[in-house]
Design a protein around this motif. Structure first.
Motif, PDB file in Angstrom:
ATOM      1  N   ASP A 199       0.805  -1.195   0.048  1.00 40.15           N
ATOM      2  CA  ASP A 199       0.107  -0.086   0.078  1.00 40.15           C
ATOM      3  C   ASP A 199       0.771   1.299   0.028  1.00 40.15           C
ATOM      4  OD1 ASP A 199      -2.413  -1.230   0.156  1.00 40.15           O
ATOM      5  OD2 ASP A 199      -2.715  -1.420   1.954  1.00 40.15           O
ATOM      6  N   ALA A 200       1.672   1.220   0.960  1.00 40.16           N
ATOM      7  CA  ALA A 200       2.730   2.382   1.047  1.00 40.16           C
ATOM      8  C   ALA A 200       3.710   2.576  -0.265  1.00 40.16           C
ATOM      9  CB  ALA A 200       3.663   2.502   2.274  1.00 40.16           C
ATOM     10  N   VAL A 201       4.012   1.547  -0.845  1.00 38.80           N
ATOM     11  CA  VAL A 201       4.787   1.746  -2.185  1.00 38.80           C
ATOM     12  C   VAL A 201       3.941   2.101  -3.452  1.00 38.80           C
ATOM     13  CG1 VAL A 201       6.376   0.345  -3.578  1.00 38.80           C
ATOM     14  CG2 VAL A 201       6.732   0.494  -1.088  1.00 38.80           C
ATOM     15  N   GLY A 202       2.724   1.692  -3.254  1.00 32.81           N
ATOM     16  CA  GLY A 202       1.609   1.824  -4.537  1.00 32.81           C
ATOM     17  C   GLY A 202       2.064   0.556  -5.590  1.00 32.81           C
ATOM     18  N   VAL A 203       2.166  -0.492  -5.049  1.00 31.95           N
ATOM     19  CA  VAL A 203       2.355  -1.785  -6.058  1.00 31.95           C
ATOM     20  C   VAL A 203       1.499  -2.882  -5.323  1.00 31.95           C
ATOM     21  CG1 VAL A 203       4.576  -1.346  -6.865  1.00 31.95           C
ATOM     22  CG2 VAL A 203       4.421  -2.804  -4.966  1.00 31.95           C
ATOM     23  N   THR A 204       1.172  -4.010  -6.054  1.00 31.98           N
ATOM     24  CA  THR A 204       0.340  -5.136  -5.697  1.00 31.98           C
ATOM     25  C   THR A 204       1.079  -5.942  -4.699  1.00 31.98           C
ATOM     26  OG1 THR A 204       0.939  -6.647  -7.520  1.00 31.98           O
ATOM     27  CG2 THR A 204      -1.055  -4.921  -7.800  1.00 31.98           C
ATOM     28  N   VAL A 205       0.261  -6.563  -3.823  1.00 34.52           N
ATOM     29  CA  VAL A 205       0.992  -7.439  -2.717  1.00 34.52           C
ATOM     30  C   VAL A 205       1.670  -8.655  -3.809  1.00 34.52           C
ATOM     31  CG1 VAL A 205       0.697  -9.253  -1.213  1.00 34.52           C
ATOM     32  CG2 VAL A 205      -0.474  -7.012  -0.865  1.00 34.52           C
ATOM     33  N   CYS A 214      12.904   1.507  -0.595  1.00 31.18           N
ATOM     34  CA  CYS A 214      13.625   2.299   0.436  1.00 31.18           C
ATOM     35  C   CYS A 214      13.396   3.233   1.265  1.00 31.18           C
ATOM     36  CB  CYS A 214      15.098   2.434  -0.452  1.00 31.18           C
ATOM     37  SG  CYS A 214      16.086   1.040  -1.071  1.00 31.18           S
ATOM     38  N   ASP A 215      12.463   4.309   0.599  1.00 31.77           N
ATOM     39  CA  ASP A 215      11.866   5.330   1.177  1.00 31.77           C
ATOM     40  C   ASP A 215      10.957   5.002   2.253  1.00 31.77           C
ATOM     41  OD1 ASP A 215      13.377   6.995  -0.622  1.00 31.77           O
ATOM     42  OD2 ASP A 215      11.363   7.525  -1.706  1.00 31.77           O
ATOM     43  N   VAL A 216      10.094   4.018   2.112  1.00 27.18           N
ATOM     44  CA  VAL A 216       9.159   3.621   2.819  1.00 27.18           C
ATOM     45  C   VAL A 216      10.070   2.789   4.170  1.00 27.18           C
ATOM     46  CG1 VAL A 216       7.291   2.042   3.362  1.00 27.18           C
ATOM     47  CG2 VAL A 216       7.192   3.460   1.345  1.00 27.18           C
TER      48      VAL A 216
END
Length: 76
Positions: A29-35, A58-60
């Motif tokens: 969710d935080a990165v904006g990609v699917t699980v 890396c940011d998250v």
């Protein structure tokens, strides 16, 4: 290394998520990609990954690329 050979890149997301008490779903969710896409990366089945995805991870997780990925050296 020919393209057909398996890669030697290892992903350390399990360890990083455990250290931070974070789930793969929360990271997705935080990165904006699917699980599913993160799961493929986490389980070392990815054949490619976007720099933007690695940067977001890396940011998250507040880490460096080398904390997420490493390369196993060939034994000769």
């Amino acid at each position: 290394m020919p393209v057909d050979e398996p890669h030697r890149v290892t992903c350390h997301l399990d360890h990083l998520l455990q250290q931070r008490g974070m789930t793969l779903a929360a990271l997705a969710d935080a990165v904006g990609v699917t699980v599913v896409n993160l799961s493929v990366l986490k389980n070392n089945r990815a054949k490619a990954v976007r720099f933007s995805t690695i940067t977001a991870i890396c940011d998250v997780l507040q880490c460096q690329v080398g904390d997420v990925l490493s390369v196993e050296h060939e034994m000769r």
